[in-house]
Write a protein that holds these residues in place. Structure first.
Motif, PDB file in Angstrom:
ATOM      1  N   CYS A  30       0.852  -1.183   0.000  1.00  0.00           N
ATOM      2  CA  CYS A  30       0.000   0.000   0.000  1.00  0.00           C
ATOM      3  C   CYS A  30       0.889   1.234   0.000  1.00  0.00           C
ATOM      4  O   CYS A  30       2.085   1.159   0.308  1.00  0.00           O
ATOM      5  CB  CYS A  30      -0.969   0.016   1.188  1.00  0.00           C
ATOM      6  N   ARG A  90      -3.405  -2.581   3.974  1.00  0.00           N
ATOM      7  CA  ARG A  90      -4.094  -1.429   3.403  1.00  0.00           C
ATOM      8  C   ARG A  90      -4.039  -0.254   4.390  1.00  0.00           C
ATOM      9  O   ARG A  90      -3.835  -0.425   5.590  1.00  0.00           O
ATOM     10  CB  ARG A  90      -5.558  -1.765   3.098  1.00  0.00           C
ATOM     11  N   HIS A  92      -6.474   3.054   5.488  1.00  0.00           N
ATOM     12  CA  HIS A  92      -7.808   3.633   5.343  1.00  0.00           C
ATOM     13  C   HIS A  92      -8.123   4.481   6.560  1.00  0.00           C
ATOM     14  O   HIS A  92      -7.957   4.030   7.708  1.00  0.00           O
ATOM     15  CB  HIS A  92      -8.865   2.517   5.207  1.00  0.00           C
ATOM     16  N   ASP A  93      -8.538   5.701   6.311  1.00  0.00           N
ATOM     17  CA  ASP A  93      -9.033   6.596   7.362  1.00  0.00           C
ATOM     18  C   ASP A  93      -8.017   6.753   8.493  1.00  0.00           C
ATOM     19  O   ASP A  93      -8.365   6.698   9.675  1.00  0.00           O
ATOM     20  CB  ASP A  93     -10.365   6.063   7.900  1.00  0.00           C
ATOM     21  N   CYS A 139     -11.349  -4.282   1.811  1.00  0.00           N
ATOM     22  CA  CYS A 139     -11.569  -3.110   0.957  1.00  0.00           C
ATOM     23  C   CYS A 139     -12.762  -2.332   1.495  1.00  0.00           C
ATOM     24  O   CYS A 139     -13.599  -2.881   2.229  1.00  0.00           O
ATOM     25  CB  CYS A 139     -11.784  -3.505  -0.504  1.00  0.00           C
ATOM     26  N   TRP A 140     -12.831  -1.050   1.144  1.00  0.00           N
ATOM     27  CA  TRP A 140     -13.880  -0.166   1.642  1.00  0.00           C
ATOM     28  C   TRP A 140     -14.648   0.442   0.478  1.00  0.00           C
ATOM     29  O   TRP A 140     -14.046   0.965  -0.479  1.00  0.00           O
ATOM     30  CB  TRP A 140     -13.277   0.956   2.486  1.00  0.00           C
ATOM     31  N   CYS A 146     -16.780  -1.816   5.042  1.00  0.00           N
ATOM     32  CA  CYS A 146     -15.593  -2.645   4.826  1.00  0.00           C
ATOM     33  C   CYS A 146     -16.039  -4.055   4.456  1.00  0.00           C
ATOM     34  O   CYS A 146     -16.910  -4.640   5.096  1.00  0.00           O
ATOM     35  CB  CYS A 146     -14.730  -2.682   6.079  1.00  0.00           C
TER      36      CYS A 146
END
Length: 500
Positions: A30, A90, A92-93, A139-140, A146
């Motif tokens: 990532c 990954r 995310h956020d 994945c989102w 999610c």
């Protein structure tokens, strides 16, 4: 970086040179800003899931191991090729997320941890017991949902397809019953799913054909993470099967976008050597390709990157009070295997099993490694607990021991009459011709002791016995150090690649 005479470093095509050599399989990648992060499966070795950092996709530095507490990687069932399997990394956020499978604690389901700093510490795990199998992906969707996608598998029936469900990451609970998504292009062992939102489409990429010579990458696209998915007409989109390419078994890929909008992929491959059927000894390694998009489908460009020749060794005196992240223990913990000596070096706490050692990954075809030991010590080559060899010093004598399957044998010894010794394990090109005029394995493994700076060979072994094609499994060669007595100290270990 420049070589010894001041010239620029030798560059090698990414088509044939890994970006992370040695036993570093199942890469997952990532990017956050200008920084890339890359993690791998690690099977029975602890700490687990080595993680690397790069700013250019080409040069990588290990920054730690994601699973460095036994609460994150429960010991459970031990043995070769158990432990940590394929994973997904990954961001995310504001958080890094890592989802993996611990086959040693299989019935607990998938394992998910998170961190704000990829160098750690990583959180305590969330388990997903409703998702039994391997190779989880996270994945989102645009609304923040999610999705967990994985390969349903048990070790009685085998693989049972790719499944998916939305998940609550705080609890590990699936938010609805899991359902099938794309099952691949029709080849066996469709696994290793990764999902991506790219422009207005969702893509699902799989590994198919098994992680041996038939390995390949396949892909499909659809309107949502749930599908329905349309298979790429040219599947497999990437493979080296039935070719003479020097890198074989390619697959288990993961995509990443660069800051300037280009794309790249990491994937695993092996570099077999020796006579038919070819023997790979370094394990499954991580390679890099460029990616072009043609008619809405990704196309791998293997030779797009020029890589510096990966030929770095190390010298370690174990004087810092903490181990470099390169050191791991099979089916144990480093702290249970060894302790630091107050004057530098390591004392080992047990002996008698192939797990009573510290290991680091062998990264080169031709190399030598020395251990400076006092009173007692050992250095050797380990593929698993039934395929290893070592030169062992105790009582002023050095001897060579090998185990192949159920057979363990002492091959020779030399009386040094000293309290200290420098022990060596090395590899060299095979002395014999290839089939049909010889057997020509991938290399010879040489066990030696140094006297007055000169290496005295005690034993020489056929390197085929320390290959995946002979031993089976999913790992690669490890350099192993230990000691047959608690009175012994391994003062220093050096590892150096040798040009072949």
């Amino acid at each position: 970086m420049r070589d010894a005479v001041g010239a620029p470093p030798q560059l090698v095509s990414s088509e044939i040179q890994p970006i992370v050599s040695g036993f570093h399989p199942d890469p997952t990648i990532c990017r956050v800003g200008d920084d890339y992060y890359l993690a791998h499966s690690s099977f029975e070795y602890f700490p687990a899931a080595p993680i690397f950092h790069s700013r250019d996709l080409v040069t990588w530095t290990q920054i730690g191991n994601i699973l460095d507490r036994r609460t994150q990687f429960r010991a459970g069932t031990a043995g070769p090729s158990t432990g940590i399997y394929g994973s997904t990394l990954r961001h995310h956020d504001g958080r890094f997320w890592f989802a993996t499978t611990n086959v040693s604690d299989f019935e607990s389901g998938q394992v998910i941890v998170w961190a704000t700093d990829p160098a750690g510490p990583w959180s305590d795990p969330v388990f997903v017991p409703e998702a039994i199998g391997i190779d989880p992906d996270l994945c989102w969707d645009d609304d923040g949902t999610c999705y967990l996608t994985w390969h349903v598998l048990d070790f009685t029936v085998g693989g049972q397809g790719i499944r998916q469900a939305p998940i609550d990451l705080k609890t590990g609970a699936l938010l609805e019953p899991h359902y099938p998504v794309w099952q691949g292009s029709g080849m066996p062992m469709a696994e290793g799913p990764h999902l991506y939102r790219i422009d207005d489409s969702w893509y699902i990429m799989l590994a198919e054909g098994g992680t041996e010579r038939g390995h390949c990458v396949t892909i499909a696209r659809g309107p949502s993470p749930r599908g329905p998915f349309e298979s790429f007409p040219g599947n497999p989109m990437f493979t080296h099967r039935s070719s003479s390419h020097p890198v074989q078994n390619v697959g288990h890929a993961d995509l990443v976008q660069t800051p300037d909008g280009d794309w790249a992929a990491v994937y695993l491959g092996v570099r077999p050597r020796g006579s038919t059927p070819g023997f790979h000894v370094l394990g499954r390694e991580t390679f890099l390709a460029g990616v072009d998009w043609i008619d809405g489908w990704p196309v791998f460009r293997e030779g797009r990157f020029d890589l510096p020749h990966d030929a770095e060794g190390f010298a370690e005196e174990f004087a810092e009070g903490s181990l470099d992240p390169r050191w791991v223990a099979p089916d144990s913990e480093p702290a249970s295997v060894a302790e630091f000596d107050s004057e530098g070096g390591l004392r080992f706490l047990s002996w008698g099993e192939a797990t009573d050692v510290l290991c680091t990954r062998v990264k080169d075809f031709v190399w030598l490694a020395d251990a400076d030991v006092e009173v007692a010590g050992a250095i050797g080559l380990r593929l698993d607990d039934r395929h290893w060899c070592a030169v062992i010093f105790e009582g002023g004598r050095a001897h060579a021991t090998v185990q192949i399957g159920d057979i363990r044998q002492q091959l020779g010894s030399i009386d040094l009459g000293t309290r200290t010794a420098t022990l060596r394990v090395s590899t060299t090109p095979p002395a014999t011709a290839p089939v049909p005029f010889g057997y020509a394995g991938p290399d010879d493994v040489v066990l030696s002791v140094l006297r007055d700076g000169e290496a005295i060979e005690i034993a020489r072994l056929d390197g085929r016995y320390f290959s995946t094609e002979v031993a089976a499994g999913f790992t690669g060669r490890m350099l192993a150090v230990g000691a047959p007595s608690r009175d012994g100290v391994v003062r220093r270990v050096t590892y150096r690649p040798v040009p072949d």
